[in-house]
Design an enzyme around this catalytic site. Sequence first.
Site, PDB file in Angstrom:
ATOM      1  N   LYS A  79       0.979  -1.150  -0.254  1.00 57.91           N
ATOM      2  CA  LYS A  79       0.102  -0.132  -0.099  1.00 57.91           C
ATOM      3  C   LYS A  79       0.877   1.102   0.145  1.00 57.91           C
ATOM      4  O   LYS A  79       2.027   1.023   0.850  1.00 57.91           O
ATOM      5  CB  LYS A  79      -0.847  -0.063   0.873  1.00 57.91           C
ATOM      6  CG  LYS A  79      -1.812   1.443   1.341  1.00 57.91           C
ATOM      7  CD  LYS A  79      -3.010   0.823   2.367  1.00 57.91           C
ATOM      8  CE  LYS A  79      -3.835   1.709   2.214  1.00 57.91           C
ATOM      9  NZ  LYS A  79      -4.829   1.636   4.135  1.00 57.91           N
ATOM     10  N   SER A 154     -10.115   1.760   3.315  1.00 53.85           N
ATOM     11  CA  SER A 154      -8.494   2.124   2.074  1.00 53.85           C
ATOM     12  C   SER A 154      -7.471   1.528   1.613  1.00 53.85           C
ATOM     13  O   SER A 154      -7.469   2.008   0.820  1.00 53.85           O
ATOM     14  CB  SER A 154      -8.037   3.237   2.549  1.00 53.85           C
ATOM     15  OG  SER A 154      -7.920   2.944   3.501  1.00 53.85           O
ATOM     16  N   SER A 178      -9.592  -1.004   6.956  1.00 48.78           N
ATOM     17  CA  SER A 178      -9.263  -0.566   6.397  1.00 48.78           C
ATOM     18  C   SER A 178      -8.458  -2.271   5.294  1.00 48.78           C
ATOM     19  O   SER A 178      -7.824  -1.665   4.455  1.00 48.78           O
ATOM     20  CB  SER A 178      -8.762   0.387   5.727  1.00 48.78           C
ATOM     21  OG  SER A 178      -9.155   1.594   6.234  1.00 48.78           O
TER      22      SER A 178
END
Lengths: 486, 480
Positions: A79, A154, A178
């Site tokens: 990420k 996210s 997330s």
Amino acid sequence: MDLYKQPAHVLHDMLENKEITAVEMTKNFIARINSFDNKIGAYITKMSDTALKTAETVDADIANGKKINFLTGLPGAVKDNICTLGTKTTCASEMLKNFVPPYNASVMEKLNKEKAIILGKTNMDEFAMGGSTENSAFFTTHNPWNTEYVPGGSSGGSAAAVASGLAAWALGSDTGGSIRQPASFCGIVGMKPTYGRVSRYGLIAYASSLDQIGPLTRDVTDCANILNIISGYDEKDSTSIKKDIPDYTKSLVQNVKGLKIGIPKEFFIEGMNKEVYTAVKKAVSDLEAMGAEVRNISLPHTKYAIAAYYLIAPAEATTNLSRYDGVSYGARVPGEDIVAMMTNTRTAKFGDEVKRRIMIGNYALSAGYYDAYYLKALKIRTLVKEDYDKAFEKVDIIVAPNAPTPAYKIGSIINDPLQMYLQDICTVPLNLAGLPGISLPCGFSRDGLPIGMQIIGKPLDEETIIKTAYTYEQSNDFHKKFSGVE
Amino acid sequence: MTNYEAVIGLEIHSELKTNTKIFCGCATTFGAPQNTHVCPVCLGLPGVLPVINKRVVEFAIKAGIALNCKINNYSKFDRKNYYYPDLPKNFQTSQYDLPIAEYGYIDIETKGKTKRIRITRIHMEEDAGKLVHSGNTIKDSASSNVDYNRTGVPLIEIVSEPDMRTPEEARAYMEKVKSVLEYIDVSNCKMEEGNLRADVNVSLRPVGTEKLGTKAEMKNLNSFKMVENALDYEIERQKEILEDGGCIVQETRTWDDGKGITLSMRTKEQAQDYRYMPEPDLVPIITTDEEIAAYKKNLPELPDARRTRLINDFGLSAYDASIITTSRAMAEYFDEVTNKGADAKLAANWIMGDLAKELNAENKNISESPVSAKNLADMIILIQKGTISSKIAKKVFGEMWQTKKTPETIVKEKGLVQITDTVAIEKIVDEVLSQNPKPVDDYKKGNKKSIGFLVGQVMKKSKGKANPVVVNKLLKEKLD
Ligand SMILES: [Zn+2]
């Protein structure tokens, strides 16, 4: 054999058995990214060159008879809020669009030591604020099962990358769900470890007391293996836990006999999506059929968790993000004087959702409102934690949905922040309580979208979670389904 | 006309002398080239986390104990939010509601009276960096650069109750705090390097009333003189306003040392809302009673105890004992001199007199003195033995300062040994008497004062080496 559909442990075995080289495997994934990522939008930054270089050194090691570790030579994704030395780390924000960290996050050090292959940095909601990856400043990631749908957020880029075979594994971060929520939307496994189990050093903070790095994988076996690699105390993170890491792969056993599973009534609420309700309930009865004992429990303060979360997380975010002022690094928009420069920079370079949370956070912390909002939220946080403590006196593990609905259409609720916040209702309480939780597939909606179940454990009891998840996973084929772009 | 009294409180910031910064491993050395002592953590780069330097906690606890505070078993860090380009995170990691130490006091002395000043709290925090403007001020500068070397240097902030009433008391308080911090060796206290600086609050109220007046705060005063001058000015300014029937505005003011005035910086309406919140990246600081007891046991003798000891054991005057114990280095120097067998009163006089004078003239610290404690002790012992006179000792001291030689060497090389041999002195006395018939005559006629002239002549002839006691005795014998 389609490499990209395989879980990481299968690829690992192939490497170890010399059925394939790391370079071949890496090239295979790079080619797939080049052909299909335009449809998914999983990657912000591709790292093909360094990935191939690492692969070459892995192949040399293997040729020299060196033993390889689990992630050695295995292509994965990280990420874009996890700092990578020398490679842009943007947080999907215009503010950090060109930020190249001069250091590695501690998890990156661990991955590099392992010689894991990093294919690139994945898309996310800006500064990890959001539940759909529609808040990325750059582009929206698409759900591989249906590209008109959101992948969740996210960590949407990481989840979509794994689900669509653009990476064999990925890391995400979970502040209010997330990792778990995009894992459930994309039909893969995602785990948020106990707060402090994995070092946060180098994870660009959203809300420090809630953030936690964790794996996104095709199955529970990969999850356990990666957890082994990334866990552990880090002297650079005072909040990381100083306790030995068990070998999580030892929990990959099928046995839930006598396991007491708690079903919290507050998570199976009136009005939640019928298909989700039915799928999770079915999973519970499957576990019961395999020997688990099911108990109804209550977590009475769950209903306040969202409110508390949306005060605590923005409050922390507001101070974590105050460093982005155009002075030392990141973007700068000029102005007449320093205040104007800072104002212009922050106005232009933060997205709406980030600004919204900064404003909420400043409001909650301001002198006149501190007691009414922030302090009260902290009290609720304690009550939520106590709910779980009490529940775990009676049960070993708790099962619940991850989200009230399966993935929704891109653009359908992006303009309704409150509706968006309610999506986090099933995941947020764990972050407030610092507990570990996993999401794994437990069915599909009529529209063919995956549904995830959430297994919640006691602090530092990732082992029971893995054991339960593995037992359930081995009883069905949901994790074997692949619907990435072809 | 109303008589006003000032109500003064101080917030003293002291940089701690740890080798590394409060939340990272960077060096704290003063004066290093700009931005050479920095890392991702103290630069506040995205993703970094602070890790508390255990020495900082240790030093803060020591300071707390030395300033008679209660040490809190549970203490935590908070974030204090404000914008400033020399603090890269744009918040300061400090302590808000649970500081490391609270409820302390120290005793100060002004005009021979002892007064207790209460200490509200002591907390730990990080220092900010330094802005370097291309022009004189930020307003006339085309550019400003930031030096982050100081960012993250550990500070303790010592907050007093508003117990002081005069600028002298404020000064005495700050001096006492400095001396305590020096004693326990937690700060270099070099005020010229900003190791110690104070924010001063002052308000006025009619004598005899309890209610506090509106206060003004003056920031960043980094010398005792500045504290005193700024307070003198500010008290006068407020008094004039009140006497004219005006109202004091609550505000923050700066002291312009060049012009000798205070200037308004911001008013209460513009005051910062610091939006404090617990620092989520650091775990709470737990200090057990056992640990506190151990710190207490290992604390060195503090100025007050030392002062009492000098008065009781050596019979020094309260004044002398206070001066000697102001700095730990001076007190230790004194101890070393007396331990070698030198007379305490003589030692005190030499340290506060010739030694202090030379040190001040060359702007030196006592630890840098070319005259070592051992040499001074030996010289005093030579006086005590009568080997040299006090007058010759001044010469010897001057030589020691210049050459660092031992007093014995100097006395030998320069032939400065006092003549105590009566026969030798008698010879000189006889010479002087025969060469100076007029003063001899004056003396015999009753002008006893003229003996002083004759003594002087004998001393001169002996190059100051004759023992003055013997000279006096012989002259009297011969004249009477
Ligand atoms: Zn540093």
